[in-house]
Design a protein around this motif. Structure first.
Motif, short mmCIF file in Angstrom:
data_model
loop_
_atom_site.label_atom_id
_atom_site.label_comp_id
_atom_site.label_asym_id
_atom_site.label_seq_id
_atom_site.Cartn_x
_atom_site.Cartn_y
_atom_site.Cartn_z
N GLU A 187 0.83 -1.21 0.00
CA GLU A 187 0.00 0.00 0.00
C GLU A 187 0.86 1.26 0.00
O GLU A 187 0.59 2.22 -0.73
N ILE A 188 1.94 1.25 0.80
CA ILE A 188 2.86 2.40 0.85
C ILE A 188 3.56 2.57 -0.49
O ILE A 188 3.72 3.69 -0.99
N ALA A 189 3.98 1.44 -1.09
CA ALA A 189 4.69 1.51 -2.38
C ALA A 189 3.79 2.05 -3.49
O ALA A 189 4.26 2.78 -4.38
N ILE A 190 2.50 1.74 -3.45
CA ILE A 190 1.57 2.22 -4.47
C ILE A 190 1.47 3.75 -4.42
O ILE A 190 1.48 4.41 -5.47
N PHE A 191 1.36 4.31 -3.22
CA PHE A 191 1.26 5.76 -3.10
C PHE A 191 2.60 6.45 -3.36
O PHE A 191 2.65 7.66 -3.55
N ASP A 192 3.68 5.63 -3.35
CA ASP A 192 4.99 6.17 -3.70
C ASP A 192 5.17 6.24 -5.21
O ASP A 192 5.48 7.28 -5.78
N LYS A 193 4.96 5.08 -5.85
CA LYS A 193 5.09 4.99 -7.30
C LYS A 193 4.27 3.80 -7.79
O LYS A 193 4.44 2.68 -7.32
N ALA A 210 -10.70 -8.88 7.56
CA ALA A 210 -10.01 -7.59 7.57
C ALA A 210 -9.05 -7.49 6.39
O ALA A 210 -8.94 -6.43 5.76
N GLY A 211 -8.37 -8.60 6.08
CA GLY A 211 -7.46 -8.60 4.93
C GLY A 211 -8.20 -8.36 3.62
O GLY A 211 -7.71 -7.65 2.74
N ARG A 212 -9.38 -8.94 3.49
CA ARG A 212 -10.18 -8.72 2.27
C ARG A 212 -10.55 -7.25 2.12
O ARG A 212 -10.49 -6.69 1.01
N ASP A 213 -10.93 -6.61 3.23
CA ASP A 213 -11.26 -5.18 3.17
C ASP A 213 -10.05 -4.35 2.77
O ASP A 213 -10.16 -3.42 1.96
N ILE A 214 -8.90 -4.69 3.35
CA ILE A 214 -7.68 -3.93 3.05
C ILE A 214 -7.27 -4.13 1.60
O ILE A 214 -6.85 -3.19 0.92
N VAL A 215 -7.40 -5.37 1.11
CA VAL A 215 -7.07 -5.63 -0.31
C VAL A 215 -7.97 -4.79 -1.22
O VAL A 215 -7.51 -4.22 -2.21
N GLY A 216 -9.26 -4.72 -0.87
CA GLY A 216 -10.17 -3.87 -1.66
C GLY A 216 -9.75 -2.42 -1.63
O GLY A 216 -9.78 -1.73 -2.67
N ASN A 217 -9.33 -1.93 -0.45
CA ASN A 217 -8.87 -0.54 -0.35
C ASN A 217 -7.59 -0.31 -1.15
O ASN A 217 -7.41 0.75 -1.76
N VAL A 218 -6.70 -1.31 -1.13
CA VAL A 218 -5.45 -1.18 -1.90
C VAL A 218 -5.73 -1.14 -3.39
O VAL A 218 -5.12 -0.36 -4.14
N ILE A 219 -6.68 -1.96 -3.85
CA ILE A 219 -7.05 -1.94 -5.27
C ILE A 219 -7.64 -0.57 -5.64
O ILE A 219 -7.30 0.01 -6.69
N ASP A 220 -8.51 -0.05 -4.78
CA ASP A 220 -9.08 1.28 -5.02
C ASP A 220 -7.98 2.34 -5.04
O ASP A 220 -8.00 3.25 -5.88
N GLY A 221 -7.01 2.21 -4.12
CA GLY A 221 -5.89 3.15 -4.10
C GLY A 221 -5.06 3.07 -5.35
O GLY A 221 -4.63 4.10 -5.90
N TYR A 222 -4.82 1.84 -5.84
CA TYR A 222 -4.05 1.68 -7.07
C TYR A 222 -4.77 2.33 -8.25
O TYR A 222 -4.17 3.07 -9.04
#
Length: 314
Positions: A162-168, A233-245
């Motif tokens: 998640e941090i790497a996605i918001f980096d690059k 909780a992991g499924r929710d976070i994965v969904g948030n990471v996909i949305d962030g990407y």
């Protein structure tokens, strides 16, 4: 390979098939079972042929089945074959439980199994003397507890991703996200029915499970609930990471589109000016019009850039 732990005169005697015929409370472990080995064990303990057939065919669903003289239980767990948290190896364990014997059947070696075997040999009074159901508890507890480090490593990697996605933003990140999502689906598919199986073992009145042992199985059930909550909780976070990407990709696309639009806006009036002053008029050949043309060509883009900055478009 058949390995037997026989409780005799308060001591555990370990050995091979020769101990099957001796009387006493025993734990029989069969690793990488063959049809011949299972036939001998089934004949000695009166195992139902349907349950024996399930042992020889992997990919069974976690379940608890009642037979006339024993219970048949299927539990599953995972280990990671490498540092990659998505590189999972499924461990499927089959158990035959009766009052005086426990038979465990599995294809692959398992770290938790070795720890239980060592404990039974070193302290028979606290293990095998307490009942075969207590040995079943220790095996199921080791199988379930081995899932926590995997999910913890999963959560750490997901946070770093998640941090790497918001980096690059990188295309490889999206492939990794979906690989981790598939891993969670696999975990959920296994642990969901397994929670129900252990829940049945933790209730009073189950054949071959003493009331004292139900308390221990309740602890395993609590661990499975915690694992299930981590998966959700992991499924929710994965969904948030996909949305962030997708948001970062959209922002990058919008930024590129904005820059191209600005360049187009700058060159559009210049094209008009060059085309207008490039006409073959006699009046345009004078010095005044020549200076006016260059002043407009230079001044107009500069004015547009200053205006864009004032509007915070740049």
């Amino acid at each position: 390979m058949i390995q037997v732990c026989l409780l005799k005169d308060g001591q555990v005697v370990s050995g091979g098939e020769e101990l099957l015929s001796q009387e006493g409370r025993k734990w029989v472990d069969v690793q990488q079972p063959t049809e011949e080995e299972m036939s001998r064990v089934a004949e000695r303990f009166g195992l139902h042929k349907l349950a024996v057939e399930d042992c020889l065919h992997l990919d069974q669903r976690p379940k608890l089945e009642e037979y006339p003289n024993h219970q048949f239980i299927v539990l599953q767990g995972f280990t990671t074959a490498s540092k990659d948290v998505c590189d999972l190896t499924l461990h499927e364990h089959h158990f035959f439980l009766a009052q005086e014997w426990l038979i465990s059947v599995h294809e692959l070696p398992f770290v938790g199994f070795e720890a239980v075997l060592k404990r039974v040999k070193e302290d028979p009074k606290a293990t095998l003397e307490r009942g075969t159901d207590f040995v079943l508890y220790m095996l199921s507890d080791g199988l379930v507890d081995a899932q926590f480090p995997i999910l913890d490593a999963f959560s750490d990697e997901l946070e770093d991703l998640e941090i790497a996605i918001f980096d690059k933003v990188d295309k490889a990140q999206l492939q990794r996200i979906f690989a981790m999502k598939r891993m969670l689906v696999t975990f959920r598919r296994v642990l969901s029915p397994q929670r129900d199986v252990v829940g049945q073992l933790s209730r009073r009145g189950i054949t071959n499970i003493s009331d004292k042992s139900t308390l221990y199985f309740r602890d395993v059930y609590d661990h499975l609930v915690r694992l299930y909550e981590q998966i959700d909780a992991g499924r929710d976070i994965v969904g948030n990471v996909i949305d962030g990407y997708l948001s970062m990709v959209a922002n990058k696309t919008n930024d590129i589109t904005k820059q191209l639009t600005i360049f187009s806006t700058l060159f559009l009036p210049l094209s008009f000016i060059v085309g207008f002053f490039g006409q073959n008029f006699e009046a345009l050949s004078t010095r005044g019009f020549y200076y006016a043309m260059w002043a407009t060509i230079i001044g107009f883009p500069v004015a547009l850039v200053l205006w864009f900055k004032h509007k915070q478009w740049l």
